[in-house]
Write a protein that holds these residues in place. Structure first.
Motif, PDB file in Angstrom:
ATOM      1  N   ALA A  98       0.879  -1.110  -0.035  1.00 37.70           N
ATOM      2  CA  ALA A  98      -0.096  -0.027  -0.140  1.00 37.70           C
ATOM      3  C   ALA A  98       0.954   1.115   0.380  1.00 37.70           C
ATOM      4  N   ILE A  99       0.482   2.247  -0.833  1.00 39.31           N
ATOM      5  CA  ILE A  99       1.376   3.489  -1.060  1.00 39.31           C
ATOM      6  C   ILE A  99       0.432   4.540  -1.293  1.00 39.31           C
ATOM      7  N   PRO A 100       0.886   5.702  -1.042  1.00 36.97           N
ATOM      8  CA  PRO A 100      -0.018   6.971  -1.017  1.00 36.97           C
ATOM      9  C   PRO A 100      -0.498   7.164  -2.727  1.00 36.97           C
ATOM     10  N   ASN A 101      -1.432   7.657  -3.052  1.00 38.10           N
ATOM     11  CA  ASN A 101      -1.791   7.755  -4.568  1.00 38.10           C
ATOM     12  C   ASN A 101      -1.297   9.250  -4.827  1.00 38.10           C
ATOM     13  N   LEU A 102      -0.443   9.323  -5.806  1.00 36.85           N
ATOM     14  CA  LEU A 102      -0.022  10.499  -6.200  1.00 36.85           C
ATOM     15  C   LEU A 102      -1.002  11.673  -6.799  1.00 36.85           C
ATOM     16  N   ASN A 103      -2.186  10.869  -7.161  1.00 33.72           N
ATOM     17  CA  ASN A 103      -3.308  11.840  -7.547  1.00 33.72           C
ATOM     18  C   ASN A 103      -4.468  11.572  -6.980  1.00 33.72           C
ATOM     19  N   PRO A 104      -4.432  11.739  -5.917  1.00 31.94           N
ATOM     20  CA  PRO A 104      -5.634  11.474  -4.759  1.00 31.94           C
ATOM     21  C   PRO A 104      -7.182  12.217  -5.045  1.00 31.94           C
ATOM     22  N   TYR A 105      -8.141  11.650  -5.069  1.00 31.16           N
ATOM     23  CA  TYR A 105      -9.443  11.992  -5.279  1.00 31.16           C
ATOM     24  C   TYR A 105     -10.265  11.760  -4.008  1.00 31.16           C
ATOM     25  N   LYS A 107      -9.427  12.470   0.741  1.00 34.17           N
ATOM     26  CA  LYS A 107      -8.797  13.167   1.514  1.00 34.17           C
ATOM     27  C   LYS A 107      -7.660  11.971   1.885  1.00 34.17           C
ATOM     28  N   TYR A 108      -7.841  10.723   1.959  1.00 38.85           N
ATOM     29  CA  TYR A 108      -7.236   9.663   2.013  1.00 38.85           C
ATOM     30  C   TYR A 108      -7.406   8.705   0.991  1.00 38.85           C
ATOM     31  N   ALA A 109      -6.184   8.656   0.265  1.00 38.68           N
ATOM     32  CA  ALA A 109      -6.267   7.836  -0.897  1.00 38.68           C
ATOM     33  C   ALA A 109      -4.852   6.862  -1.167  1.00 38.68           C
ATOM     34  N   SER A 110      -5.188   5.823  -1.236  1.00 33.46           N
ATOM     35  CA  SER A 110      -4.017   4.923  -1.334  1.00 33.46           C
ATOM     36  C   SER A 110      -4.110   3.834  -2.209  1.00 33.46           C
ATOM     37  N   VAL A 111      -3.047   3.445  -3.015  1.00 37.25           N
ATOM     38  CA  VAL A 111      -3.275   2.493  -4.123  1.00 37.25           C
ATOM     39  C   VAL A 111      -2.505   1.322  -3.471  1.00 37.25           C
ATOM     40  N   VAL A 112      -3.051   0.046  -3.572  1.00 39.88           N
ATOM     41  CA  VAL A 112      -2.416  -1.083  -3.235  1.00 39.88           C
ATOM     42  C   VAL A 112      -1.760  -2.058  -4.357  1.00 39.88           C
ATOM     43  N   VAL A 113      -0.742  -2.191  -4.657  1.00 40.77           N
ATOM     44  CA  VAL A 113      -0.228  -2.855  -5.676  1.00 40.77           C
ATOM     45  C   VAL A 113      -0.236  -4.281  -5.207  1.00 40.77           C
ATOM     46  N   MET A 114      -1.039  -5.027  -6.161  1.00 40.41           N
ATOM     47  CA  MET A 114      -1.299  -6.120  -5.476  1.00 40.41           C
ATOM     48  C   MET A 114      -0.544  -7.514  -5.724  1.00 40.41           C
ATOM     49  N   SER A 115       0.302  -7.186  -6.572  1.00 41.97           N
ATOM     50  CA  SER A 115       1.377  -8.155  -6.795  1.00 41.97           C
ATOM     51  C   SER A 115       2.658  -7.883  -7.547  1.00 41.97           C
ATOM     52  N   THR A 116       3.890  -8.528  -7.618  1.00 45.50           N
ATOM     53  CA  THR A 116       5.258  -8.038  -8.100  1.00 45.50           C
ATOM     54  C   THR A 116       5.082  -8.315  -9.707  1.00 45.50           C
ATOM     55  N   ARG A 117       3.855  -9.093 -10.222  1.00 44.93           N
ATOM     56  CA  ARG A 117       3.609  -9.554 -11.402  1.00 44.93           C
ATOM     57  C   ARG A 117       2.988  -8.414 -12.144  1.00 44.93           C
ATOM     58  N   HIS A 118       3.496  -8.232 -13.350  1.00 39.85           N
ATOM     59  CA  HIS A 118       2.918  -6.963 -14.163  1.00 39.85           C
ATOM     60  C   HIS A 118       1.399  -7.323 -14.704  1.00 39.85           C
ATOM     61  N   TYR A 119       1.313  -8.506 -14.944  1.00 42.13           N
ATOM     62  CA  TYR A 119      -0.122  -8.858 -15.444  1.00 42.13           C
ATOM     63  C   TYR A 119      -0.572 -10.284 -14.785  1.00 42.13           C
ATOM     64  N   LEU A 174      -5.450  -2.111  -6.464  1.00 36.10           N
ATOM     65  CA  LEU A 174      -6.820  -1.462  -5.786  1.00 36.10           C
ATOM     66  C   LEU A 174      -6.732  -0.048  -5.444  1.00 36.10           C
ATOM     67  N   GLN A 175      -7.775   0.591  -5.573  1.00 43.11           N
ATOM     68  CA  GLN A 175      -8.062   2.164  -5.000  1.00 43.11           C
ATOM     69  C   GLN A 175      -8.584   1.978  -3.743  1.00 43.11           C
ATOM     70  N   VAL A 176      -7.931   2.638  -2.709  1.00 46.07           N
ATOM     71  CA  VAL A 176      -8.473   2.629  -1.293  1.00 46.07           C
ATOM     72  C   VAL A 176      -8.580   4.064  -1.044  1.00 46.07           C
ATOM     73  N   LEU A 177     -10.090   4.329  -0.236  1.00 46.41           N
ATOM     74  CA  LEU A 177     -10.423   5.650  -0.155  1.00 46.41           C
ATOM     75  C   LEU A 177     -11.076   5.775   1.229  1.00 46.41           C
ATOM     76  N   ALA A 178     -10.918   7.002   1.738  1.00 49.90           N
ATOM     77  CA  ALA A 178     -11.450   7.423   2.988  1.00 49.90           C
ATOM     78  C   ALA A 178     -11.622   8.808   3.036  1.00 49.90           C
ATOM     79  N   GLY A 179     -12.899   9.353   3.480  1.00 47.23           N
ATOM     80  CA  GLY A 179     -13.200  10.730   3.557  1.00 47.23           C
ATOM     81  C   GLY A 179     -14.131  11.066   4.484  1.00 47.23           C
ATOM     82  N   SER A 180     -14.615  12.296   4.829  1.00 44.96           N
ATOM     83  CA  SER A 180     -15.306  12.784   5.767  1.00 44.96           C
ATOM     84  C   SER A 180     -16.912  12.630   5.159  1.00 44.96           C
TER      85      SER A 180
END
Length: 341
Positions: A98-105, A107-119, A174-180
């Protein structure tokens, strides 16, 4: 228990050029979601036949472009959480990161890179991949809620698999979001669940399970404590809902729940693969602590194009009228899916 499965069957007539312009009558359906009352339209493609789509050329082309989620560059090109939020910089569970989303939509937006495999082909998606990724996303949401309860009151975990779903990268994430405030549809679910509970002193989601079991046309079965139904008024083709009765917030999910959730999703993904639906959207919907009458649930819908790499399955009906539509009867989807449960 008082769940109403309301629908109207409309008949349209025309002179059919395929049959020497003989009179032809076609049935379409309008259904109303039993909780929100939102309309869903079912067009007369009673037997959805999709051709197998080969992603190979697209995947090979994507490998020639820069992918920030591939392991050889992820450590140097993706952002880190601030030390006060996650001292290690990133949240890791198995291969999931799980990393921060460079382009959050939100207040709290994370991207979870699910695997080391590209596809990862659809048929190779496994439960461990999902469980580890969901755990990483859940850990992020729990951390956000612990440091900012009001600012991270409403959350979801979302998955766009392959380009037809709107996913921008092939690499599974994955796109993981949380807000008010909850998202628009999330708020409709929360408000309608609370209203149902207030009026009937009963939980809609528990009543829905009982009603679908009693009806029998769309109930698929259980994976542990998760109940699965083919949505009566689907938001898109092949929509399936997995309900976790008695659980409401991000702090109530145990690893066992995630495993049972992933098992059911794997069944559905296998079914999608068998009928050549090669892309999907999925979301896990949570409620806040103060909400009433709610149950955590997941929704998954298939995505496709009728003509390979041309057009879209999203039309004016969804974008400009907010009316979901599908070309497959939920009961037909359920009939095909039951063998996987």
């Amino acid at each position: 228990m008082s769940i109403e499965f309301k629908k109207v069957i409309n008949k349209s007539s025309y002179l059919d050029p395929r049959k020497n312009f003989e009179p032809q009558t076609v049935e379409t359906e309008i259904r109303w979601d039993p909780l929100t009352g939102k309309i869903s339209r079912i067009f007369p493609f009673r037997n959805l036949i999709l051709h197998r789509h080969d992603w190979t050329p697209f995947v090979e082309e994507s490998k020639k472009r820069f992918c920030p989620f591939c392991p050889e560059v992820l450590e140097t090109v993706t952002p880190k959480f601030t030390p006060d939020f996650v001292p290690e910089g990133r949240i890791r569970v198995g291969d999931a990161v799980a990393i921060p989303n460079l382009n959050p939509y939100e207040k709290y937006a994370s991207v979870v890179v699910m695997s080391t495999r590209h596809y990862i082909p659809m048929e190779e998606i496994d439960t461990k991949l999902m469980v580890d990724s969901f755990k990483a996303g859940l850990a992020y949401l729990q951390k956000a809620a612990s440091v900012d309860p009001a600012g991270a009151a409403y959350s979801s975990i979302n998955w766009n698999y392959m380009p037809y779903s709107g996913g921008s990268l092939v690499h599974p994430h994955l796109q993981v979001l949380a807000g008010s405030e909850p998202c628009t549809f999330d708020k409709q679910l929360l408000d309608a669940s609370a209203k149902y509970y207030q009026n009937k002193r009963s939980n809609y989601w528990a009543d829905l399970i009982a009603a679908e079991k009693d009806n029998g046309d769309r109930y698929l079965g259980q994976t542990g404590g998760v109940h699965w139904v083919s949505a009566f008024a689907p938001r898109h083709v092949g929509e399936v809902i997995g309900i976790l009765p008695g659980k409401q917030t991000i702090n109530e999910l145990a690893e066992k729940d995630l495993e049972e959730l992933a098992t059911g999703l794997k069944n559905i993904i296998n079914y999608y693969h068998s009928i050549n639906i090669v892309s999907f959207n999925a979301a896990i919907y949570f409620a806040g602590v103060k909400d009433t009458g709610y149950s955590i649930h997941v929704r998954i819908v298939g995505r496709f194009t009728i003509f390979p790499l041309v057009g879209s399955d999203i039309t004016h009906m969804q974008v400009l009228h907010d009316d979901p539509w599908t070309v497959a009867l939920p009961e037909s989807i359920a009939e095909g899916l039951r063998k996987y449960f």
